[in-house]
Motif scaffolding. Structure first.
Motif, mmCIF file in Angstrom:
data_model
loop_
_atom_site.group_PDB
_atom_site.id
_atom_site.type_symbol
_atom_site.label_atom_id
_atom_site.label_comp_id
_atom_site.label_asym_id
_atom_site.label_seq_id
_atom_site.Cartn_x
_atom_site.Cartn_y
_atom_site.Cartn_z
ATOM 1 N N THR A 108 0.801 -1.232 0.017
ATOM 2 C CA THR A 108 -0.046 0.002 -0.056
ATOM 3 C C THR A 108 0.850 1.238 0.015
ATOM 4 O O THR A 108 2.100 1.177 0.390
ATOM 5 C CB THR A 108 -0.938 -0.178 1.188
ATOM 6 O OG1 THR A 108 0.020 0.121 2.541
ATOM 7 C CG2 THR A 108 -1.761 -1.185 1.281
ATOM 8 N N ASP A 109 0.219 2.323 -0.200
ATOM 9 C CA ASP A 109 0.753 3.555 -0.152
ATOM 10 C C ASP A 109 1.574 3.820 1.335
ATOM 11 O O ASP A 109 2.608 4.312 1.398
ATOM 12 C CB ASP A 109 0.004 4.922 -0.502
ATOM 13 C CG ASP A 109 -0.518 4.829 -1.925
ATOM 14 O OD1 ASP A 109 0.316 4.141 -2.727
ATOM 15 O OD2 ASP A 109 -1.164 5.624 -2.506
ATOM 16 N N GLU A 110 0.894 3.394 2.290
ATOM 17 C CA GLU A 110 1.314 3.687 3.351
ATOM 18 C C GLU A 110 2.419 2.692 3.826
ATOM 19 O O GLU A 110 3.589 3.193 4.365
ATOM 20 C CB GLU A 110 0.296 3.124 4.568
ATOM 21 C CG GLU A 110 0.528 3.232 6.143
ATOM 22 C CD GLU A 110 -0.407 2.619 7.274
ATOM 23 O OE1 GLU A 110 -0.241 2.689 8.136
ATOM 24 O OE2 GLU A 110 -1.389 2.096 6.605
ATOM 25 N N ASP A 111 2.320 1.400 3.341
ATOM 26 C CA ASP A 111 3.676 0.488 3.142
ATOM 27 C C ASP A 111 4.761 1.353 2.704
ATOM 28 O O ASP A 111 6.035 1.249 3.096
ATOM 29 C CB ASP A 111 3.395 -0.672 2.737
ATOM 30 C CG ASP A 111 2.566 -1.605 3.518
ATOM 31 O OD1 ASP A 111 2.299 -1.331 4.702
ATOM 32 O OD2 ASP A 111 1.514 -2.304 2.621
ATOM 33 N N LYS A 112 4.727 1.749 1.367
ATOM 34 C CA LYS A 112 5.729 2.477 0.793
ATOM 35 C C LYS A 112 6.337 3.790 1.486
ATOM 36 O O LYS A 112 7.544 4.075 1.482
ATOM 37 C CB LYS A 112 5.257 3.087 -0.713
ATOM 38 C CG LYS A 112 4.692 1.762 -1.614
ATOM 39 C CD LYS A 112 4.267 2.099 -3.016
ATOM 40 C CE LYS A 112 3.572 1.144 -3.911
ATOM 41 N NZ LYS A 112 3.070 1.688 -4.889
#
Length: 352
Positions: A108-112
């Protein structure tokens, strides 16, 4: 929690030292391929060096200065064994990445954002020289963290398919109270030694008194106290092996409230009383253990199946260039300023 896991994955400041002249390792060389996906030398070297740092920081005191030449198992040195494990882990990560869609897993964008933040922290914490020796450039660290995130998410997704239903019968744990009267004592120096045959006979008679008292309905704690013995509690099933297999076998054949005869071993005598045929707390704990074992097996079996179908090739001539004996890597255990005056940062190097 996710951020903490990423941080722990790359915790610590590295200290890398070239010990001897080493063959030139080009970062874009191919160490292995998994189907059409390439594992380049930078990525393999980075994972290998971080694993090496763990060993050299925490285990070198036990394995010695020549630890990497020491025998590990199956005729392999520790270096060969660790490198083999590192490369297999990388290959597995690639396979997990290839099957993400099968489990509706994504980064996800959060992971990235977390990966980017952790990557930058690593770059800031380590000197340019150290980063060069471990292939710790931004692209490689980011890729390594991405694969670790994939592995974490895929493990959770795969293990979610495991059967979590466990019956009381399958997990049943019994409980017993028992005493052990030892045939060993301590000498003046504190070392263990066997007692004499006469003393063994006396000790056995004490155990027999406890066993006889139990058969007559006596209380184990009272009987044990009279003989100077201590009562211990144990939960068990037929597969339990400690503290003594003969004790487990005898107790497993009894009903609740029944007691064993004296069980004599080389080390001493046991007497036990079964207190429950289904210890609720221990049985529930065993259920959790069984479920976790199923999850682990499902994950391992899934990877084995994928590995069997995959076309995995290792370029041994390139992988050989990653030598633990030519470069030493450790975690710095004390907080230090990563950039001394004589060491260039990435920015300093680029401005020259």
């Amino acid at each position: 929690m996710k951020k903490r896991l990423f941080a722990l994955a790359l915790a610590g400041v590295l200290a890398a030292v070239t010990l001897t002249g080493c063959g030139s390792l080009k970062g874009d060389e191919t160490v292995a391929t998994v189907d059409d996906t390439k594992i380049d030398a930078d990525l393999a070297n980075f994972f290998a060096r971080y694993t090496q740092a763990t060993y050299e920081t925490y285990y070198s005191a036990y394995l010695g200065e020549d630890m990497w030449n020491s025998d590990a198992s199956d005729g392999e040195t520790y270096e060969e064994s660790v490198k083999s494990s590192v490369l297999k882990s990388l290959e597995d990560m690639i396979l997990l990445e290839k099957h993400m869609e099968d489990y509706d897993v994504s980064i996800t964008d959060e992971d990235k954002a977390m990966i980017k933040e952790t990557t930058q922290q690593f770059l800031n914490d380590n000197s340019l020289d150290d980063k060069n020796l471990v292939s710790g450039n931004e692209k490689t660290v980011n890729r390594a963290l991405t694969l670790m995130a994939v592995q974490q998410k895929m493990r959770t997704a795969i293990q979610a398919g495991a059967d979590t239903e466990v019956s009381d019968e399958e997990a049943a744990q019994k409980s017993m109270d028992y005493v052990f009267i030892s045939y060993q004592t301590k000498d003046d120096s504190g070392n263990s030694k066997d007692v004499s045959d006469d003393e063994k006979a006396q000790l056995k008679s004490q155990a027999e008194a406890i066993a006889s008292g139990l058969k007559e309905g006596g209380d184990l704690n009272t009987l044990a106290e009279e003989q100077g013995a201590t009562v211990q509690t144990l939960t068990f099933d037929k597969d339990t092996t400690s503290p003594e297999e003969d004790l487990i076998k005898a107790a497993d054949a009894l009903g609740e409230g029944e007691s064993t005869d004296v069980i004599e071993t080389e080390k001493g005598c046991y007497v036990a009383k079964v207190t429950s045929l289904l210890d609720r707390t221990a049985t529930d704990s065993k259920k959790s253990q069984i479920v976790q074992e199923r999850r682990t097996k499902l994950y391992d079996d899934t990877l084995k199946k994928w590995r069997k179908k995959a076309d995995i090739k290792v370029h041994k001539d390139v992988w050989k260039k990653v030598s633990f004996q030519k470069v030493s890597v450790k975690m710095k255990t004390e907080t230090q300023t990563p950039y001394a005056d004589q060491v260039q940062t990435d920015d300093q190097a680029q401005t020259k």
